[in-house]
Design a protein around this motif. Sequence first.
Motif, PDB file in Angstrom:
ATOM      1  N   LEU A 178      24.331 -30.415   7.044  1.00 22.16           N
ATOM      2  CA  LEU A 178      25.564 -30.742   6.338  1.00 22.16           C
ATOM      3  C   LEU A 178      25.350 -31.764   5.228  1.00 22.16           C
ATOM      4  CD1 LEU A 178      27.874 -31.021   9.479  1.00 22.16           C
ATOM      5  CD2 LEU A 178      27.357 -28.977   8.108  1.00 22.16           C
ATOM      6  N   GLY A 179      24.110 -32.241   5.092  1.00 23.06           N
ATOM      7  CA  GLY A 179      23.812 -33.237   4.066  1.00 23.06           C
ATOM      8  C   GLY A 179      23.976 -34.652   4.570  1.00 23.06           C
ATOM      9  N   ASP A 180      23.285 -35.589   3.932  1.00 23.78           N
ATOM     10  CA  ASP A 180      23.387 -37.013   4.261  1.00 23.78           C
ATOM     11  C   ASP A 180      23.061 -37.308   5.721  1.00 23.78           C
ATOM     12  OD1 ASP A 180      24.199 -37.637   1.630  1.00 23.78           O
ATOM     13  OD2 ASP A 180      26.272 -37.108   2.118  1.00 23.78           O
ATOM     14  N   GLY A 181      22.120 -36.535   6.284  1.00 24.96           N
ATOM     15  CA  GLY A 181      21.706 -36.762   7.658  1.00 24.96           C
ATOM     16  C   GLY A 181      22.633 -36.195   8.710  1.00 24.96           C
ATOM     17  N   GLU A 182      23.650 -35.452   8.310  1.00 28.60           N
ATOM     18  CA  GLU A 182      24.599 -34.863   9.262  1.00 28.60           C
ATOM     19  C   GLU A 182      24.254 -33.392   9.495  1.00 28.60           C
ATOM     20  OE1 GLU A 182      28.532 -37.587   8.706  1.00 28.60           O
ATOM     21  OE2 GLU A 182      28.444 -35.765   7.490  1.00 28.60           O
ATOM     22  N   VAL A 183      24.427 -32.935  10.734  1.00 31.46           N
ATOM     23  CA  VAL A 183      24.113 -31.549  11.087  1.00 31.46           C
ATOM     24  C   VAL A 183      25.138 -31.037  12.090  1.00 31.46           C
ATOM     25  CG1 VAL A 183      21.621 -31.780  10.698  1.00 31.46           C
ATOM     26  CG2 VAL A 183      22.562 -32.235  12.966  1.00 31.46           C
ATOM     27  N   LEU A 202      30.225 -18.622  25.929  1.00 25.36           N
ATOM     28  CA  LEU A 202      30.527 -20.037  26.069  1.00 25.36           C
ATOM     29  C   LEU A 202      29.930 -20.779  24.874  1.00 25.36           C
ATOM     30  CD1 LEU A 202      31.676 -22.235  28.055  1.00 25.36           C
ATOM     31  CD2 LEU A 202      29.305 -22.507  28.835  1.00 25.36           C
ATOM     32  N   PRO A 203      30.766 -21.367  24.006  1.00 25.34           N
ATOM     33  CA  PRO A 203      30.227 -22.029  22.821  1.00 25.34           C
ATOM     34  C   PRO A 203      29.955 -23.515  23.065  1.00 25.34           C
ATOM     35  CG  PRO A 203      32.597 -21.746  22.590  1.00 25.34           C
ATOM     36  CD  PRO A 203      32.233 -21.245  23.964  1.00 25.34           C
ATOM     37  N   LEU A 204      28.688 -23.899  22.909  1.00 28.16           N
ATOM     38  CA  LEU A 204      28.326 -25.305  22.949  1.00 28.16           C
ATOM     39  C   LEU A 204      28.084 -25.754  21.519  1.00 28.16           C
ATOM     40  CD1 LEU A 204      26.913 -23.996  25.779  1.00 28.16           C
ATOM     41  CD2 LEU A 204      26.730 -26.456  26.126  1.00 28.16           C
ATOM     42  N   VAL A 205      28.837 -26.762  21.094  1.00 29.30           N
ATOM     43  CA  VAL A 205      28.819 -27.236  19.705  1.00 29.30           C
ATOM     44  C   VAL A 205      28.490 -28.724  19.719  1.00 29.30           C
ATOM     45  CG1 VAL A 205      30.171 -27.555  17.602  1.00 29.30           C
ATOM     46  CG2 VAL A 205      30.539 -25.525  19.041  1.00 29.30           C
ATOM     47  N   ARG A 206      27.566 -29.135  18.864  1.00 30.92           N
ATOM     48  CA  ARG A 206      27.246 -30.558  18.749  1.00 30.92           C
ATOM     49  C   ARG A 206      27.068 -30.917  17.284  1.00 30.92           C
ATOM     50  NH1 ARG A 206      24.779 -34.352  22.510  1.00 30.92           N
ATOM     51  NH2 ARG A 206      26.296 -36.037  22.427  1.00 30.92           N
ATOM     52  N   PHE A 207      27.777 -31.919  16.842  1.00 30.94           N
ATOM     53  CA  PHE A 207      27.625 -32.474  15.505  1.00 30.94           C
ATOM     54  C   PHE A 207      26.863 -33.791  15.597  1.00 30.94           C
ATOM     55  CE2 PHE A 207      31.354 -29.823  14.906  1.00 30.94           C
ATOM     56  CZ  PHE A 207      31.287 -29.411  13.575  1.00 30.94           C
ATOM     57  N   ARG A 208      26.010 -34.040  14.629  1.00 29.36           N
ATOM     58  CA  ARG A 208      25.510 -35.393  14.389  1.00 29.36           C
ATOM     59  C   ARG A 208      26.140 -35.863  13.097  1.00 29.36           C
ATOM     60  NH1 ARG A 208      19.724 -36.928  15.977  1.00 29.36           N
ATOM     61  NH2 ARG A 208      20.945 -37.139  17.913  1.00 29.36           N
ATOM     62  N   LEU A 209      27.072 -36.792  13.220  1.00 29.84           N
ATOM     63  CA  LEU A 209      27.803 -37.323  12.076  1.00 29.84           C
ATOM     64  C   LEU A 209      27.467 -38.793  11.889  1.00 29.84           C
ATOM     65  CD1 LEU A 209      31.260 -35.637  12.834  1.00 29.84           C
ATOM     66  CD2 LEU A 209      29.432 -34.799  11.319  1.00 29.84           C
ATOM     67  N   ALA A 210      27.930 -39.355  10.807  1.00 29.02           N
ATOM     68  CA  ALA A 210      27.631 -40.755  10.515  1.00 29.02           C
ATOM     69  C   ALA A 210      28.091 -41.663  11.640  1.00 29.02           C
ATOM     70  CB  ALA A 210      28.277 -41.160   9.196  1.00 29.02           C
ATOM     71  N   GLY A 211      29.164 -41.273  12.322  1.00 30.62           N
ATOM     72  CA  GLY A 211      29.696 -42.096  13.397  1.00 30.62           C
ATOM     73  C   GLY A 211      29.071 -41.847  14.753  1.00 30.62           C
ATOM     74  N   GLY A 212      28.143 -40.874  14.852  1.00 25.32           N
ATOM     75  CA  GLY A 212      27.490 -40.583  16.125  1.00 25.32           C
ATOM     76  C   GLY A 212      27.518 -39.094  16.438  1.00 25.32           C
TER      77      GLY A 212
END
Length: 306
Positions: A178-183, A202-212
């Motif tokens: 997603l850019g800027d270290g986010e995925v 069964l959908p498992l979703v994980r974001f890595r965002l600036a806030g964690g």
Amino acid sequence: MTATEPDLRSRWRGQPGRLEVWYTTITDPATGTGLWIHHELVAPGDGGEAWGHGWVAVFEPGAAPVLERFGPAPWDRPESGFVCGAVRYDGALAGRAGSVTWELASAGPDRTLFTFPRWAWQRELLPAAQVVPRPVARYSGVVRVGDRELVLRDAPGADARIYGHGNARRWGWLHADLGDGEVCEVVAAVSMRPGLNRLPPLPLVRFRLAGGDVPGDPLLASLGLRATLRDDGFDVRGRLGRRRLSIAVDLPAGETVEVDYQDPDGAPLLCRNSERATARIALADRSWALDGTAHAEVGGFRDIQI
């Protein structure tokens, strides 16, 4: 190896009926070319000798993808990573398969993103689990396809892992930088376990965002989501806690490869993969559009509809 060594090292301890996967996906920002290097350790369910194999696919814009295979070769149980003939993955990647050769090094932060709960990966309590030891890696090196040479310089991508009792009955997968270290990482799957195999994906979703990392527990959060698998992509809709989530993934017809292979029990599988996929992602008041830079796949057993 680096600080993520435990998540990159082989987990197999001689049990029959196990599948272990190391896979890397990359996008070259200079040319738009996508790269997929897939390594598998297969321990047959009948107790036969384990073996390694895999494939590499190169997705050049406007051209038919090139898919080449390597192996099978006996598994010699390296202390870390993957080895199959001339192909190795031990933090760096190198190998030859047909007309494709590669020599790549990676850099970047090495904090594992747990698409499945951490306990599922570390304790092996589910039929299988996937994690991303290097979710925002950068790759440099050379890939050759015949007489063509692709030079990568800090190309974004990721290293991911799978370990378990075999493949899911059906699945969809997405890695989105997603850019800027986010995925954003998604695994939407139907289990092979009796009873569970009758449930929707069964959908498992994980974001890595600036806030964690969001959500805190991807398995619990999956109860608020619904996934629809298609032969050319998949969709996820619902809520992550109080935030509405929408994900639409599409595999472009001319830039997708089909790969036939086998589960540890010998059953035939088919997956469709593109490293030039599109993805539309919306989480609460944030949204992202990836055109030709999303890494995605759908797959399943040959006797069912993906």
